[in-house]
Design a protein around this motif. Structure first.
Motif, short mmCIF file in Angstrom:
data_model
loop_
_atom_site.label_atom_id
_atom_site.label_comp_id
_atom_site.label_asym_id
_atom_site.label_seq_id
_atom_site.Cartn_x
_atom_site.Cartn_y
_atom_site.Cartn_z
N SER A 112 0.85 -1.19 0.00
CA SER A 112 0.00 0.00 0.00
C SER A 112 0.88 1.23 0.00
O SER A 112 2.04 1.19 0.38
CB SER A 112 -0.93 0.02 1.22
OG SER A 112 -0.16 0.02 2.42
N VAL A 113 0.33 2.33 -0.45
CA VAL A 113 1.05 3.60 -0.47
C VAL A 113 0.15 4.65 0.16
O VAL A 113 -1.05 4.69 -0.10
CB VAL A 113 1.46 4.00 -1.90
CG1 VAL A 113 0.26 4.17 -2.80
CG2 VAL A 113 2.31 5.26 -1.90
N ALA A 114 0.73 5.47 1.01
CA ALA A 114 -0.06 6.50 1.70
C ALA A 114 -0.27 7.69 0.79
O ALA A 114 0.67 8.22 0.21
CB ALA A 114 0.65 6.93 2.98
N VAL A 115 -1.51 8.11 0.63
CA VAL A 115 -1.81 9.34 -0.09
C VAL A 115 -1.46 10.50 0.84
O VAL A 115 -1.84 10.50 2.01
CB VAL A 115 -3.29 9.40 -0.49
CG1 VAL A 115 -3.61 10.71 -1.18
CG2 VAL A 115 -3.64 8.22 -1.39
N PRO A 116 -0.69 11.50 0.37
CA PRO A 116 -0.36 12.63 1.25
C PRO A 116 -1.61 13.21 1.89
O PRO A 116 -2.61 13.45 1.21
CB PRO A 116 0.30 13.63 0.29
CG PRO A 116 0.84 12.78 -0.82
CD PRO A 116 -0.13 11.65 -0.97
N PRO A 117 -1.60 13.44 3.21
CA PRO A 117 -2.82 13.89 3.89
C PRO A 117 -3.34 15.23 3.40
O PRO A 117 -4.52 15.52 3.52
CB PRO A 117 -2.39 13.96 5.37
CG PRO A 117 -0.90 14.04 5.33
CD PRO A 117 -0.48 13.26 4.14
N PHE A 205 -1.87 9.28 -5.36
CA PHE A 205 -3.30 8.95 -5.41
C PHE A 205 -3.56 7.80 -6.37
O PHE A 205 -4.25 6.82 -6.02
CB PHE A 205 -4.10 10.19 -5.84
CG PHE A 205 -5.55 9.92 -6.06
CD1 PHE A 205 -6.43 9.86 -4.99
CD2 PHE A 205 -6.05 9.70 -7.34
CE1 PHE A 205 -7.79 9.59 -5.20
CE2 PHE A 205 -7.39 9.44 -7.55
CZ PHE A 205 -8.27 9.38 -6.48
N VAL A 206 -3.02 7.87 -7.58
CA VAL A 206 -3.29 6.83 -8.58
C VAL A 206 -2.61 5.52 -8.18
O VAL A 206 -3.18 4.43 -8.37
CB VAL A 206 -2.85 7.29 -9.98
CG1 VAL A 206 -3.05 6.17 -11.00
CG2 VAL A 206 -3.64 8.52 -10.40
N LEU A 207 -1.42 5.59 -7.60
CA LEU A 207 -0.77 4.37 -7.12
C LEU A 207 -1.61 3.69 -6.05
O LEU A 207 -1.76 2.46 -6.06
CB LEU A 207 0.62 4.69 -6.57
CG LEU A 207 1.74 4.90 -7.59
CD1 LEU A 207 3.00 5.37 -6.90
CD2 LEU A 207 2.02 3.61 -8.36
N ALA A 208 -2.14 4.47 -5.11
CA ALA A 208 -2.98 3.88 -4.07
C ALA A 208 -4.21 3.22 -4.67
O ALA A 208 -4.61 2.12 -4.26
CB ALA A 208 -3.38 4.96 -3.06
N GLU A 209 -4.82 3.87 -5.66
CA GLU A 209 -5.99 3.29 -6.32
C GLU A 209 -5.61 2.00 -7.06
O GLU A 209 -6.36 1.01 -7.04
CB GLU A 209 -6.58 4.31 -7.29
CG GLU A 209 -7.17 5.54 -6.63
CD GLU A 209 -8.51 5.27 -5.98
OE1 GLU A 209 -9.33 4.55 -6.59
OE2 GLU A 209 -8.75 5.77 -4.86
N ALA A 210 -4.46 2.01 -7.74
CA ALA A 210 -4.02 0.83 -8.48
C ALA A 210 -3.73 -0.33 -7.55
O ALA A 210 -4.11 -1.48 -7.82
CB ALA A 210 -2.78 1.17 -9.31
#
Length: 250
Positions: A112-117, A205-210
């Motif tokens: 998982s990758v954290a989307v910057p808050p 954002f797109v990495l987290a969605e992927a």
């Protein structure tokens, strides 16, 4: 189901006989992809993969060279070879009619990758397609991914100006995805908006969605794009050196 016609030594398959991520990505359209093996080598002929007909190959050179020779004779010289750099170099040496491209990289990760808050990236509506196209024309005209292009779909994310109106300042697409592999493409930031972390926001954002949708997130990057390589590594993606090769026009 995959389908192929082959020689006696180059065998077709109805299932993918490798877990290599490049081959898994190449079998996006199971009605059109054709999978071949010879010994320990695997080749996937995939039409219109990331805007080109591609032959993705993996395995030892001793098996891959005759496999590529046979499959290109079967599917046609319009297919572009795509694979690990050392392997493609070996194939080109053995099949000198092929012309190698410059090196580039495949980068991927799982987890998982954290989307910057404080990130404001989000999916853009279809009506934003002209604005995305305009941004790509100015900031990344060589992008394979464009709104409306085959395989690129309409899943574009972006960062809008602070007031939420106007054209996006940074964009990225989730495009040419396969079961288990989501591909990030078309990353661009408006020249006047660079240096503000907007590219990182939209990529995260797109990495987290992927990762949530496919389990593996990946992208392709030019070797000379040092800022992009630095960004993608900071987001946890691992680099794999690739090369393509093609038959020049007659």
């Amino acid at each position: 189901m995959f389908s192929a016609t082959t020689s006696d030594e180059t065998a077709p398959h109805t299932a993918l006989p490798t877990d290599d991520v490049l081959c898994r990505w190449a079998v996006q359209d199971r009605s059109a992809a054709r999978v071949f093996t010879r010994g320990a080598a695997v080749a996937v002929a995939s039409p219109a993969l990331c805007a080109r007909d591609r032959l993705v190959v993996t395995g030892p050179a001793g098996d891959a060279i005759p496999l590529v020779r046979d499959v290109l004779a079967e599917v046609g010289r319009g297919y572009r070879l795509f694979g690990d750099r050392g392997l493609v170099d070996s194939v080109v040496t053995a099949l000198p009619d092929l012309r190698p491209t410059s090196g580039f990289g495949w980068m991927d990760r799982t987890g998982s990758v954290a989307v910057p808050p404080d990130g404001t990236a989000d999916w853009l509506p279809p009506a934003a397609a002209p604005a995305v196209t305009s941004l790509l024309d100015r900031a990344f005209p060589d992008s394979y991914a464009y709104p409306g292009r085959h395989g690129a779909g309409d899943r574009w994310a972006g960062v809008l100006p602070p007031d939420g109106s106007g054209a996006p300042l940074a964009v990225a697409a989730l495009a040419w995805c396969a079961p288990g592999v989501g591909l990030l493409a078309g990353v661009a930031t408006a020249p006047a908006a660079r240096g503000r972390g907007l590219g990182r926001q939209v990529c995260a954002f797109v990495l987290a969605e992927a990762l949530a949708a496919y389990g593996t997130a990946a992208l392709v990057v030019d070797d000379g794009n040092t800022p992009a390589l630095r960004l993608y590594r900071s987001l946890g993606l691992t680099y794999r050196p690739l090369r393509a090769a093609y038959f020049p026009p007659a």
